[in-house]
Design a protein around this motif. Structure first.
Motif, PDB file in Angstrom:
ATOM      1  N   LEU A  58      49.563  37.642  97.665  1.00  0.00           N
ATOM      2  CA  LEU A  58      48.905  36.948  96.559  1.00  0.00           C
ATOM      3  C   LEU A  58      49.814  36.887  95.338  1.00  0.00           C
ATOM      4  O   LEU A  58      49.917  35.848  94.668  1.00  0.00           O
ATOM      5  CB  LEU A  58      47.595  37.663  96.209  1.00  0.00           C
ATOM      6  CG  LEU A  58      46.547  37.733  97.324  1.00  0.00           C
ATOM      7  CD1 LEU A  58      45.359  38.580  96.881  1.00  0.00           C
ATOM      8  CD2 LEU A  58      46.082  36.340  97.703  1.00  0.00           C
ATOM      9  N   VAL A  59      50.485  38.003  95.052  1.00  0.00           N
ATOM     10  CA  VAL A  59      51.398  38.032  93.908  1.00  0.00           C
ATOM     11  C   VAL A  59      52.571  37.074  94.133  1.00  0.00           C
ATOM     12  O   VAL A  59      52.997  36.363  93.218  1.00  0.00           O
ATOM     13  CB  VAL A  59      51.903  39.472  93.662  1.00  0.00           C
ATOM     14  CG1 VAL A  59      52.969  39.501  92.583  1.00  0.00           C
ATOM     15  CG2 VAL A  59      50.746  40.383  93.288  1.00  0.00           C
ATOM     16  N   THR A  60      53.073  37.029  95.359  1.00  0.00           N
ATOM     17  CA  THR A  60      54.172  36.116  95.674  1.00  0.00           C
ATOM     18  C   THR A  60      53.737  34.662  95.545  1.00  0.00           C
ATOM     19  O   THR A  60      54.483  33.817  95.036  1.00  0.00           O
ATOM     20  CB  THR A  60      54.688  36.387  97.103  1.00  0.00           C
ATOM     21  OG1 THR A  60      55.107  37.755  97.199  1.00  0.00           O
ATOM     22  CG2 THR A  60      55.855  35.490  97.438  1.00  0.00           C
ATOM     23  N   GLY A  61      52.503  34.382  95.999  1.00  0.00           N
ATOM     24  CA  GLY A  61      51.991  33.011  95.862  1.00  0.00           C
ATOM     25  C   GLY A  61      51.848  32.595  94.410  1.00  0.00           C
ATOM     26  O   GLY A  61      52.184  31.455  94.040  1.00  0.00           O
ATOM     27  N   LEU A  62      51.366  33.492  93.571  1.00  0.00           N
ATOM     28  CA  LEU A  62      51.252  33.183  92.139  1.00  0.00           C
ATOM     29  C   LEU A  62      52.629  33.067  91.486  1.00  0.00           C
ATOM     30  O   LEU A  62      52.824  32.270  90.554  1.00  0.00           O
ATOM     31  CB  LEU A  62      50.422  34.257  91.434  1.00  0.00           C
ATOM     32  CG  LEU A  62      48.934  34.292  91.792  1.00  0.00           C
ATOM     33  CD1 LEU A  62      48.260  35.492  91.156  1.00  0.00           C
ATOM     34  CD2 LEU A  62      48.246  33.002  91.350  1.00  0.00           C
ATOM     35  N   TYR A  63      53.595  33.839  91.987  1.00  0.00           N
ATOM     36  CA  TYR A  63      54.954  33.752  91.439  1.00  0.00           C
ATOM     37  C   TYR A  63      55.558  32.378  91.716  1.00  0.00           C
ATOM     38  O   TYR A  63      56.305  31.837  90.890  1.00  0.00           O
ATOM     39  CB  TYR A  63      55.814  34.853  92.044  1.00  0.00           C
ATOM     40  CG  TYR A  63      57.232  34.864  91.535  1.00  0.00           C
ATOM     41  CD1 TYR A  63      57.533  35.294  90.252  1.00  0.00           C
ATOM     42  CD2 TYR A  63      58.284  34.436  92.358  1.00  0.00           C
ATOM     43  CE1 TYR A  63      58.845  35.305  89.782  1.00  0.00           C
ATOM     44  CE2 TYR A  63      59.589  34.439  91.895  1.00  0.00           C
ATOM     45  CZ  TYR A  63      59.856  34.875  90.612  1.00  0.00           C
ATOM     46  OH  TYR A  63      61.160  34.870  90.153  1.00  0.00           O
ATOM     47  N   LYS A  64      55.248  31.811  92.884  1.00  0.00           N
ATOM     48  CA  LYS A  64      55.721  30.456  93.201  1.00  0.00           C
ATOM     49  C   LYS A  64      55.088  29.410  92.291  1.00  0.00           C
ATOM     50  O   LYS A  64      55.643  28.315  92.115  1.00  0.00           O
ATOM     51  CB  LYS A  64      55.426  30.131  94.665  1.00  0.00           C
ATOM     52  CG  LYS A  64      56.236  30.967  95.649  1.00  0.00           C
ATOM     53  CD  LYS A  64      55.869  30.639  97.083  1.00  0.00           C
ATOM     54  CE  LYS A  64      56.691  31.493  98.059  1.00  0.00           C
ATOM     55  NZ  LYS A  64      56.340  31.225  99.476  1.00  0.00           N
ATOM     56  N   SER A  72      50.539  38.854  87.192  1.00  0.00           N
ATOM     57  CA  SER A  72      49.728  38.701  88.412  1.00  0.00           C
ATOM     58  C   SER A  72      49.440  40.048  89.065  1.00  0.00           C
ATOM     59  O   SER A  72      48.345  40.262  89.601  1.00  0.00           O
ATOM     60  CB  SER A  72      50.446  37.781  89.401  1.00  0.00           C
ATOM     61  OG  SER A  72      51.718  38.302  89.735  1.00  0.00           O
ATOM     62  N   SER A  73      50.394  40.992  89.008  1.00  0.00           N
ATOM     63  CA  SER A  73      50.167  42.310  89.607  1.00  0.00           C
ATOM     64  C   SER A  73      49.061  43.061  88.883  1.00  0.00           C
ATOM     65  O   SER A  73      48.175  43.658  89.518  1.00  0.00           O
ATOM     66  CB  SER A  73      51.467  43.124  89.564  1.00  0.00           C
ATOM     67  OG  SER A  73      52.488  42.481  90.290  1.00  0.00           O
ATOM     68  N   VAL A  74      49.096  43.043  87.547  1.00  0.00           N
ATOM     69  CA  VAL A  74      48.060  43.721  86.769  1.00  0.00           C
ATOM     70  C   VAL A  74      46.698  43.086  87.026  1.00  0.00           C
ATOM     71  O   VAL A  74      45.687  43.785  87.204  1.00  0.00           O
ATOM     72  CB  VAL A  74      48.410  43.681  85.265  1.00  0.00           C
ATOM     73  CG1 VAL A  74      47.239  44.204  84.435  1.00  0.00           C
ATOM     74  CG2 VAL A  74      49.662  44.496  84.985  1.00  0.00           C
TER      75      VAL A  74
END
Length: 376
Positions: A58-64, A72-74
């Motif tokens: 999920l964090v990787t998807g938001l990073y894209k 996004s992690s928090v």
């Protein structure tokens, strides 16, 4: 023909094999020793890694989508922790209430057992009682009552002492628990924010392109399959908990949400969790309905739902990649429970699934892998 050199070589080989054998055993014992005595470090680390693997896609998807990893992690960690915190706060009062009712149930059951025991003894010694009836008429009638009061007082005192010991142990462990909780949350954030860069740097240092591709594929497959397992198991257990809570609410058992949450958490422990859940609901039924046949209605409703879940829903949802022999699961539960207690039991199956995925992806220990999957 002189065979002394051959005998000398055989002796050397035998000595070498023995040294390797003993070295392996010493290494194995050292690993077990480390796992046992370093549980305060290993358990938070394992839990943090599992949660990071779950949230990382999920964090990787938001990073894209150009959302910074820190934000996004928090947000993801807060979204994961908020429901558990709210449910925990909501269930504090019902849990305290039932904790006070359980000692009363213990006293009641003790009285029932003593009553049955005295009835049995009276039937066995009927003739003796009849002969001594005339003399017992002149004895004090308050003595049996005094004995009952002494027994009840002793039981009550022991229950209170046990409750105080449990409370003292809980208060003593609270600082360590909250410290581990805070450390785990910080570690999860660091894994989500800085883990991908660290892994990329590690992959670049591998000597061949094949090894780099294999490492990337291993992490990707393990992450996807483990996330799928954790999410699927969590959804199934959530549905089981809600269904159990709804059934208990219609039956009329108080604090149905509390029992639903307990059932959902225990269902993460294969086989053993359902047995513990059944025992807990049996005790709750006796507290609410008394020691009557009606006390079995809550546990009966739970067992029906549990059978449907374990025999039809879970095997269909998990798929063939998650097949594990039930005997292997039980042995692994015993080992993890001995090493790390209740936390180890809860983490045992995700860790076993992770090991199985890694072994399968690396293509090693194929014979052991077939044994693990046999009859799953």
């Amino acid at each position: 023909m002189d065979t002394s050199p051959n005998k000398s070589n055989q002796t050397k080989n035998t000595t070498k094999l023995k040294s390797v054998y003993y070295s392996n055993w010493l290494l194995f014992l050292a690993i077990i020793y480390t796992l046992y005595f370093a549980q305060s470090l290993i358990i938070p680390l394992l839990l943090s890694v599992l949660i990071a693997l779950l949230l990382s896609p999920l964090v990787t998807g938001l990073y894209k989508l150009h959302v910074p990893r820190a934000i996004s992690s928090v947000v993801m960690l807060a979204m994961l922790a908020t429901p558990f915190t709210l449910i925990g706060v909501e269930l504090v009062e019902p849990a305290q209430k039932w904790a006070k009712l359980i000692p009363k149930l213990s006293m009641h059951l003790t009285e029932q057992v003593e009553s049955l025991s005295s009835t049995f003894e009276e039937k066995e010694t009927t003739n003796t009682i009849k002969k001594s009836a005339f003399f017992s008429w002149f004895s004090s009638k308050n003595e049996p009552k005094a004995d009952e009061e002494k027994t009840g007082y002793a039981v009550t005192k022991r229950i209170k002492e046990g409750g105080m010991e449990l409370m003292i142990e809980t208060l003593g462990a609270a600082p360590v628990f909250f410290g581990q909780l805070l450390g785990g949350a910080i570690l999860i954030l660091f894994l989500l924010i800085f883990g991908p860069q660290l892994f990329s740097a590690f992959v670049k240092e591998l000597p061949t392109t094949e090894q780099r591709e294999k490492a990337i594929r291993l992490v990707d497959v393990t992450q996807k399959q483990l996330s799928k397992y954790i999410i699927t198991a969590s959804v199934i257990n959530l549905v089981l908990g809600l269904s159990t809570a709804s059934a208990l609410y219609f039956i009329g058992l108080e604090d149905a949400l509390l029992w639903g949450v307990i059932v959902a958490v225990l269902n993460f422990i294969p086989y053993v969790g359902s047995v513990i859940g059944a025992v807990i609901l049996c005790l709750a039924g006796m507290v609410h309905f008394g020691v009557t046949p009606s006390a079995l209605i809550p546990v009966g409703a739970y067992l029906v739902l549990n059978i449907i879940e374990s025999q039809f829903i879970t095997p269909t949802a998990m798929g063939k990649k998650m097949l594990i022999n039930p005997l292997i699961i039980m042995l692994w539960l015993l080992i993890c429970g001995w090493l790390w207690g209740l936390a180890g039991v809860l983490l045992s199956v995700p860790v076993l699934v992770c090991i199985k995925l890694v072994v399968s992806e690396l293509g090693i220990w194929k014979n052991w892998l077939r044994i693990i999957e046999a009859g799953g």
